[in-house]
Structures are given as C-alpha cells and as structure tokens.
Design a protein around this motif. Sequence first.
Motif: not given
Length: 270
Positions: A159-162, A190-192, A214-219
Amino acid sequence: MPMTAPWGHLVTERRFSLTADQDWAPEWATRALLDWAHAANLPLHVFQTNPSPALDEAARAGAITRGWHPNFAPGSSHGSDPRAVVAHLAGFLPGVRTVRSHGFSESYQAWLALADAGIRFDSQFPSAFSGHLLPMVHASGIVRLPVWFEDDVWMRLFPGAGEISPIRRTLACPGLKILNVHPVHIALNSPRMTFYDTRREAIYNGDGPLAAHPGFGVRDAVEAVVAAARNDGADWYSFEDLCDEVARLVAASEELQATAPVLAPPTAAG
C-alpha cells in the motif's frame, strides 16, 4: 525426458498479457480503462460481469476480447447455483471460451458447469507475483493460466508504494506474466484499498467520474511494469493468442491431453 517438457518454451520465456475484471464498473471507469489500454497499445481481454455498451462497442471494433466473470458467491445476482450463474452469463455474452470468477471463488461443480458451456481456459489463480508460472490442467479439462500481477493484491501487499522494486526480481523470471486490473482502479489510480473503499458509494451511485489519485498508484505500477518489459524487448500478447499457444502445447503432449478438451469446438453457451 527434458526438464522443459511438457510446457516447452514457456519454461524459459516470458509471456506478458493484460486482462481486466469488469466488476460492475460504471461506464465512465470502463471507458477510462479502454482509453488507457488503447493509448498504451496493449491488447486487452476483459472478463465481464454485466452488459456494457462501452465493452460491446470495443469488442465490435476489435479493440478487446472478452470472457466471463461469474459471481458464484452466496446471494449472487448472477444466480443461486453454478448452472444458473453460467446460464445468466451466457444470456448476455454467448460464445466465449475464457473465465475468471469474481473473487477467484470456485468449486469443482462450477467448473464442470463452465466446461459444459464451452469454457476452455481460465485465469484463476492469483500468485504472489511469482516467477516461473506455468499453465495447468484442471480436472474439468479447463486449462488454467495463473495471474502474475493482480492490482488489488498489489495494493494490499504494497500500500502506498512509490515504485515497483518489490516485484522486479520475479518480473525478470521466465513464465506467464498475466496482469489483471480493474476499471475503477485504473481510472482512479488507486494507491491502496482504503482509497477505493472510502469512495465506493460515490463510484457506484454517483453521477460521474471521480478525481484520480495524483501520486503513485496502481495504474502507475502497471505502467512501470509495461515499460520495464518493453525495455527488455518483451512483447505483449493477446490473452486469446496466449490461450491458443497453450492449447497447442497441451494437444502435443500425451502427458496433458487426457482430460483437456481445448481443441474441441465449444458447446453453445446458452
């Protein structure tokens, strides 16, 4: 007997393929997935839970291929028993040969019903991003192509990995590299899972698109996998083409074809 038998080159080579589970996604999310896959030039196979004008349009244009995504859980809107569920799916999407069940739920009885309806391949087992994944033949005769990357498994484990460093080692290993995503998670990046859970009501009962993370997510994670594979020279295969490749290997092996009717014409679905 060589160690590569009976799966031949699949033991030493990688096969990347993109799939998606519709999961009753709103049309805005489904169209976001289709636009994203088209922009990335990725062949897409969608396992479908319900009718969708966007998916019908994409299939008619040859932009996607499709299979079933039945819900065999108690209280399912698809039906009260496996054969009722199969009949429901065949009613709006006949003639397909692939399946992945909702929640990866399965039973021997359900798989017999699917096989009787003409299903020949599933993509049912969600691995922990494992290397060296190979097909297997289910007792029903359906040939199983396990999943390497499942988007909600990614969000639960990282979860929340960058970035994608946790899976780079197995990404480089030979074997099947089937990715599975969901329209909503791609649309929202989705990030988590909690990000998705807090928006569930607005997603399915709201009026339109929601803002993406807006940050790093699963996409972003999937795009990083795509880029890493292409940088290594790997191709991305249509899931249906991958099924055909596996079918040829099964048909050529006396060790595998005892129960697998992968080359037999499917029965009418519905």
